[in-house]
Write a protein that holds these residues in place. Structure first.
Motif, mmCIF file in Angstrom:
data_model
loop_
_atom_site.group_PDB
_atom_site.id
_atom_site.type_symbol
_atom_site.label_atom_id
_atom_site.label_comp_id
_atom_site.label_asym_id
_atom_site.label_seq_id
_atom_site.Cartn_x
_atom_site.Cartn_y
_atom_site.Cartn_z
ATOM 1 N N UNK A 162 -94.768 16.472 58.708
ATOM 2 C CA UNK A 162 -94.375 18.085 58.515
ATOM 3 C C UNK A 162 -95.623 19.010 58.544
ATOM 4 N N UNK A 163 -95.423 20.145 58.860
ATOM 5 C CA UNK A 163 -96.701 21.047 59.001
ATOM 6 C C UNK A 163 -97.356 21.199 57.664
ATOM 7 N N UNK A 164 -96.818 20.840 56.560
ATOM 8 C CA UNK A 164 -97.613 21.157 55.196
ATOM 9 C C UNK A 164 -98.454 19.864 54.879
ATOM 10 N N UNK A 165 -98.357 18.871 55.363
ATOM 11 C CA UNK A 165 -99.091 17.675 54.890
ATOM 12 C C UNK A 165 -100.621 17.867 55.314
ATOM 13 N N UNK A 166 -100.810 18.846 56.137
ATOM 14 C CA UNK A 166 -102.577 18.848 56.400
ATOM 15 C C UNK A 166 -103.190 17.899 57.354
ATOM 16 N N UNK A 167 -102.305 17.071 57.943
ATOM 17 C CA UNK A 167 -102.764 16.147 58.676
ATOM 18 C C UNK A 167 -103.638 16.438 59.780
ATOM 19 N N UNK A 168 -103.356 17.393 60.529
ATOM 20 C CA UNK A 168 -103.982 17.996 61.580
ATOM 21 C C UNK A 168 -105.464 18.402 61.152
ATOM 22 N N UNK A 169 -105.629 18.862 59.877
ATOM 23 C CA UNK A 169 -106.917 19.299 59.294
ATOM 24 C C UNK A 169 -107.791 17.743 58.941
ATOM 25 N N UNK A 170 -107.241 17.092 58.621
ATOM 26 C CA UNK A 170 -107.917 15.594 58.422
ATOM 27 C C UNK A 170 -108.382 15.019 59.847
ATOM 28 N N UNK A 171 -107.569 15.218 60.704
ATOM 29 C CA UNK A 171 -108.096 14.746 62.054
ATOM 30 C C UNK A 171 -109.126 15.587 62.581
ATOM 31 N N UNK A 172 -109.108 16.784 62.611
ATOM 32 C CA UNK A 172 -110.250 17.835 62.817
ATOM 33 C C UNK A 172 -111.296 17.686 62.402
ATOM 34 N N UNK A 173 -111.248 17.255 60.881
ATOM 35 C CA UNK A 173 -112.314 16.888 59.970
ATOM 36 C C UNK A 173 -113.011 15.681 60.532
ATOM 37 N N UNK A 174 -112.252 14.723 60.840
ATOM 38 C CA UNK A 174 -112.754 13.475 61.385
ATOM 39 C C UNK A 174 -113.611 13.585 62.634
ATOM 40 N N UNK A 175 -112.840 14.334 63.627
ATOM 41 C CA UNK A 175 -113.369 14.488 64.932
ATOM 42 C C UNK A 175 -114.669 15.483 64.716
ATOM 43 N N UNK A 176 -114.849 16.175 63.838
ATOM 44 C CA UNK A 176 -116.174 17.225 63.799
ATOM 45 C C UNK A 176 -117.072 16.095 62.851
ATOM 46 N N UNK A 177 -116.897 15.224 62.176
ATOM 47 C CA UNK A 177 -117.831 14.276 61.657
ATOM 48 C C UNK A 177 -118.253 13.314 62.689
ATOM 49 N N UNK A 178 -117.220 12.759 63.273
ATOM 50 C CA UNK A 178 -117.979 11.604 64.690
ATOM 51 C C UNK A 178 -118.582 12.449 65.605
ATOM 52 N N UNK A 179 -118.524 13.871 65.946
ATOM 53 C CA UNK A 179 -119.216 14.378 66.792
ATOM 54 C C UNK A 179 -120.675 14.682 66.157
ATOM 55 N N UNK A 180 -120.790 15.134 64.940
ATOM 56 C CA UNK A 180 -121.806 15.207 64.190
ATOM 57 C C UNK A 180 -122.761 13.979 64.339
ATOM 58 N N UNK A 181 -122.121 12.985 63.812
ATOM 59 C CA UNK A 181 -122.911 11.435 63.706
ATOM 60 C C UNK A 181 -123.409 11.245 65.246
ATOM 61 N N UNK A 182 -122.460 11.342 66.132
ATOM 62 C CA UNK A 182 -122.845 11.027 67.748
ATOM 63 C C UNK A 182 -123.959 11.893 68.129
ATOM 64 N N UNK A 183 -124.070 13.174 67.771
ATOM 65 C CA UNK A 183 -125.059 13.787 68.232
ATOM 66 C C UNK A 183 -126.269 13.776 67.615
ATOM 67 N N UNK A 184 -126.353 13.204 66.129
ATOM 68 C CA UNK A 184 -127.510 13.006 65.533
ATOM 69 C C UNK A 184 -127.942 11.525 66.209
ATOM 70 N N UNK A 185 -127.084 10.530 66.427
ATOM 71 C CA UNK A 185 -127.644 9.440 67.190
ATOM 72 C C UNK A 185 -128.333 9.511 68.361
ATOM 73 N N UNK A 186 -127.588 10.340 69.124
ATOM 74 C CA UNK A 186 -128.245 10.554 70.813
ATOM 75 C C UNK A 186 -129.573 11.311 70.444
ATOM 76 N N UNK A 187 -129.599 12.332 69.832
ATOM 77 C CA UNK A 187 -131.101 12.949 69.611
ATOM 78 C C UNK A 187 -131.731 11.962 68.906
ATOM 79 N N UNK A 188 -131.477 11.230 67.953
ATOM 80 C CA UNK A 188 -132.429 10.533 67.091
ATOM 81 C C UNK A 188 -133.061 9.338 68.149
ATOM 82 N N UNK A 189 -132.026 8.807 68.976
ATOM 83 C CA UNK A 189 -132.670 7.672 69.749
ATOM 84 C C UNK A 189 -133.393 8.328 71.013
#
Length: 837
Positions: A461-488
């Protein structure tokens, strides 16, 4: 309380990172102002009364202080063979001012005791402290005394037999007044060992001297005038307070050259034939300022990015938590609405406690940020900014906007989500289901536990906030990958000397970088050595000008071939009339590949073409400006080969590449006995290196290389916490659904599998969406960083690292699901269904 801790510690970490960035960015300039560090230091090479008078008349110069470099030793304090004196106290600098330079201007940072302002005192640089302890065979402190022997100034350059016993002109029993860092010791230096002693004024006046020259003097008469028997002077250094701006420095250089033209005829011919004269050897503080800025900028940027990402993560997770909390209050909202509560009353009921919690979290963020502020300044500028103690700092210009910005965003989140909850008139269970093709397909083909878990992740349902959870996970993964690529890529550059312009295995520097290498002696040692692949002899000159502006330059011995520096653009310079530049130097001079430029050199003005941009190595003369990464130039140049000519090529660096498999340290140890013969004066090499010499920027980058990986780890933990909170709230919200499927035959293992599928679905979406975005962001950030640093901007992506990120995300997802799984399997269907209408 969870929201308070999340906002307090997460927000405090974000603000603390921004404070550390600010402290790092301001540290050096703050020291320059407080210590009155002058803008230009010039060594005219020859100490005479006439040049001293001209130095005090230079245009745009408001104040002049001078100090002297003396021939002095600590380990040899009595009569000894010359070779013992020359080989003792490697690279020790004993300096002193006769007019209070280090007290009026260029004041050092004191880490113990005080500066040598009394009589018979000495100030010891921290870089020399450990070596001095070894020489004295004891652990020294301020107040202890040491012996310091002073020798005749030109003792190493007049051709005395190395076996001749020489006697010091004076021995001082000096008291150590204190320890610290000098103004030009902000940047780390691996090219020359920094071992410095600053003697008090009374000692400096005893051994400093200025001479007079006239054309009719013989060589011996000139030596006796400029260097009398009681003179220990080697070089004078004039610290000049000049008008700001590069134009003033150009005028100073031009006036100095005019003074050289006027005074050179007074140099006796016999002296000039020895290559002795006036030369403009300068240390421009604007170059140091620029180098410090270039070195600290990546560190500052890393902390700013860390602070921004941490704030984004905090706000994202806070929004998810707030949304879930408000959704749990929907039943209470329906009850209040039925009892006649107004929208404002219901808004106060829903958002009031959350607003109080966020305000308390922001208040908690202040002491957390204060505690984190001690991290900064970091890197090269730390020694001059916080020695000897760390301090707390909360600059209002950073803290107030940061907390205010986070507070405004949190208020907007609370208000918007609160209004959405208040306006909702349909209970969640009564809202229409969203059609999801993935979930529908799983319901037809997969086990019910998988369908339920993925459905919970995707949201029914629209009210359960699942899309926000998925978007937050995608943002966190993108940040982690960017940090790893830069650090490597950062780690790879630090461990690959070719990328930062050091392609050699062994380097030997004679004459403190000012010349004295004899090519024939070098060839005799290296030409037929089976371990040597090739070698080149290079010179340094910090007085070369490009369109009137000084640029530290590496010069090639004619016929030596191109220096194998890594090419950023264009090609290497191979013939006289061609030059390659560091990227920062090219931008500063507004020069591009193909441009023609007039180069002022020791053999006159030369029309030259820019043929490439390269990563310059960290090279230069002792106590003079250096090349490095984006700074400086390299050019082959034709010198007068006539023996004894003052324009003879100043070869000083012998750079050797060894055949694969050869141990550089063992090779250097094997040829060490022959190196003293490479110097025209029979002196031992000023510096030898069997490993790459890292520029200060690379050393500084090495101190922060864990920052991107730490950032990735922190974001990963944040991802796990956010997922755990989200899944936990989702399980509480789905208690009725889980109770129904348990009543229909689900076992504990099926319920456990449902929660695991939910976590893995969130991780999968995060990886599919976030990983490509992270790779793009990481490569882009690295290219910008490499461009600023002046290295070859290649950006590699390690598939091993990406696989590790994927596996780590899966592990964190499973860990995040562990708590909610325990909650889900403890659900008793009869209790839940009995209480549910």
């Amino acid at each position: 309380m969870g929201l308070v801790i999340l906002v307090g510690f997460g927000g405090g970490a974000a603000v603390g990172a921004l404070v550390a960035a600010d402290r790092t960015d301001r540290a050096y300039l703050g020291y320059v102002r407080s210590a009155s560090v002058e803008g230009l230091t010039v060594n005219p090479s020859l100490a005479t009364v006439a040049m001293d008078r001209e130095m005090r008349r230079l245009p745009g110069v408001h104040d002049v202080h001078v100090d002297w470099l003396f021939a002095a030793t600590v380990s040899v304090v009595g009569p000894a063979p010359l070779k013992n004196v020359l080989s003792s106290d490697d690279q020790l600098q004993v300096r002193g001012s006769t007019d209070g330079r280090y007290e009026a201007v260029d004041r050092p940072v004191v880490t113990e005791g005080r500066f040598a302002s009394g009589r018979g005192e000495v100030f010891v640089s921290e870089d020399y402290r450990a070596a001095l302890d070894q020489v004295e065979h004891r652990h020294l402190h301020a107040g202890d005394r040491i012996d310091l022997a002073f020798w005749w100034g030109p003792i190493a350059d007049v051709g005395l037999p190395l076996d001749q016993v020489v006697t010091p002109i004076g021995v001082e029993h000096v008291r150590i007044a204190g320890y610290g860092h000098l103004a030009d010791e902000v940047l780390p230096d691996e090219l020359y060992a920094r071992r410095r002693l600053i003697v008090s004024q009374d000692i400096a006046k005893r051994y400093a001297c200025l001479g007079e020259l006239s054309p009719e003097m013989t060589l011996d008469e000139a030596l006796a005038s400029v260097y009398p028997d009681d003179c220990s002077t080697q070089y004078p250094y004039y610290s000049l307070d000049v008008d700001p701006g590069s134009t003033s420095r150009v005028k100073v250089h031009a006036a100095f050259e005019a003074a050289v033209q006027k005074l050179s005829p007074m140099i006796p011919k016999a002296v000039a034939e020895e290559g002795v004269g006036y030369y403009y050897v300068a240390q421009d503080r604007s170059d140091v300022d620029r180098n410090v800025a270039n070195i600290t900028r990546p560190t500052v940027a890393a902390f700013v990015v860390f602070g921004g990402v941490a704030a984004l993560a905090v706000l994202t997770v806070a929004a998810l938590v707030i949304a879930r909390m408000l959704r749990l209050d929907l039943a209470a909202q329906a009850t209040l609405r039925a009892l006649g509560a107004t929208r404002a009353q219901r808004m106060q009921f829903a958002a009031g406690p959350i607003a109080v919690a966020t305000a308390a979290g922001l208040a908690l963020a202040i002491p957390v940020a204060a505690a984190m502020s001690t991290v900064g300044p970091v890197g090269a500028v730390r020694s001059v900014a916080v020695a000897p103690h760390r301090t707390l700092a909360l600059p209002a210009a950073v803290v107030v906007p940061s907390l205010l910005g986070m507070g405004v965003v949190l208020v907007l989140i609370v208000v918007l989500l609160g209004f959405a909850a208040v306006r909702r008139t349909v209970a969640p269970e009564q809202q229409p289901l969203r059609r999801n093709r993935v979930v529908a397909s799983l319901r037809r083909t997969a086990r019910p536990s998988a369908a339920l878990g993925v459905g919970a992740a995707m949201g029914a349902r629209r009210s359960d906030g699942s899309l926000a959870v998925l978007a937050g996970c995608a943002v966190a993964v993108a940040a982690v990958v960017a940090a790893v690529v830069f650090g490597a890529n950062l780690t790879g550059m630090i461990h690959d000397p070719d990328q930062y312009g050091w392609p050699w295995d062994v380097a030997v520097i004679t004459g403190a970088g000012y010349g004295d290498t004899m090519p024939d002696a070098v060839a005799k040692t290296l030409r037929h050595d089976p371990a040597v692949q090739d070698y080149g002899i290079f010179g340094f000159d910090s007085s070369i000008t490009f369109e009137g502006r000084s640029v530290p330059t590496v010069l090639a011995l004619p016929g030596a071939g191109p220096a194998p520096f890594p090419v950023v653009a264009g090609r290497l310079a191979t013939h006289p009339g061609e030059v390659v530049l560091g990227g920062a130097t090219a931008r500063r001079l507004h020069l591009s590949i193909g441009d023609d430029v007039t180069v002022g050199s020791p053999v006159g003005d030369l029309p030259t073409e820019v043929v490439g941009i390269v990563a310059m190595p960290y090279l230069g003369s002792f106590l003079a400006d250096r090349t490095g990464l984006g700074e400086g130039a390299f050019m082959p140049i034709a010198f007068d080969p006539e023996p004894g000519s003052p324009d003879q090529f100043p070869g000083t660096l012998t750079a050797i590449r060894l055949r694969p498999g050869t141990d550089a340290a063992k090779f250097l140890a094997r040829i060490q006995p022959k190196l003293q013969g490479w110097d025209a004066n029979g002196a031992p090499p000023t510096a030898t290196h069997a490993a790459a010499v890292r520029p200060p920027a690379i050393i500084n980058a090495g101190t922060i290389r864990v920052a991107p990986l730490a950032l990735g780890g922190i974001l990963g933990v944040g991802l796990a916490i956010g997922m755990a909170l989200s899944i936990g709230v989702s399980v509480r919200d789905r208690r009725r659904e889980l109770a129904i499927v348990r009543a229909l035959g689900f076992r504990r293992s099926d319920v456990r599998a449902t929660v695991v599928w939910q976590a893995m679905a969130i991780v999968a979406v995060g990886l599919v969406v976030g990983m490509p975005l992270g790779v793009i962001a990481g490569r882009g950030a690295w290219r910008v960083f490499a461009h600023q640093l002046g290295v070859v901007p290649s950006a590699d992506v390690s598939f091993v690292a990406l696989i590790a990120v994927a596996l780590g995300s899966v592990v964190l997802g499973l860990l995040a699901a562990a708590g909610p799984i325990r909650t889900a399997v403890r659900i008793v269907p009869s209790d839940v269904l009995r209480d549910t209408p």
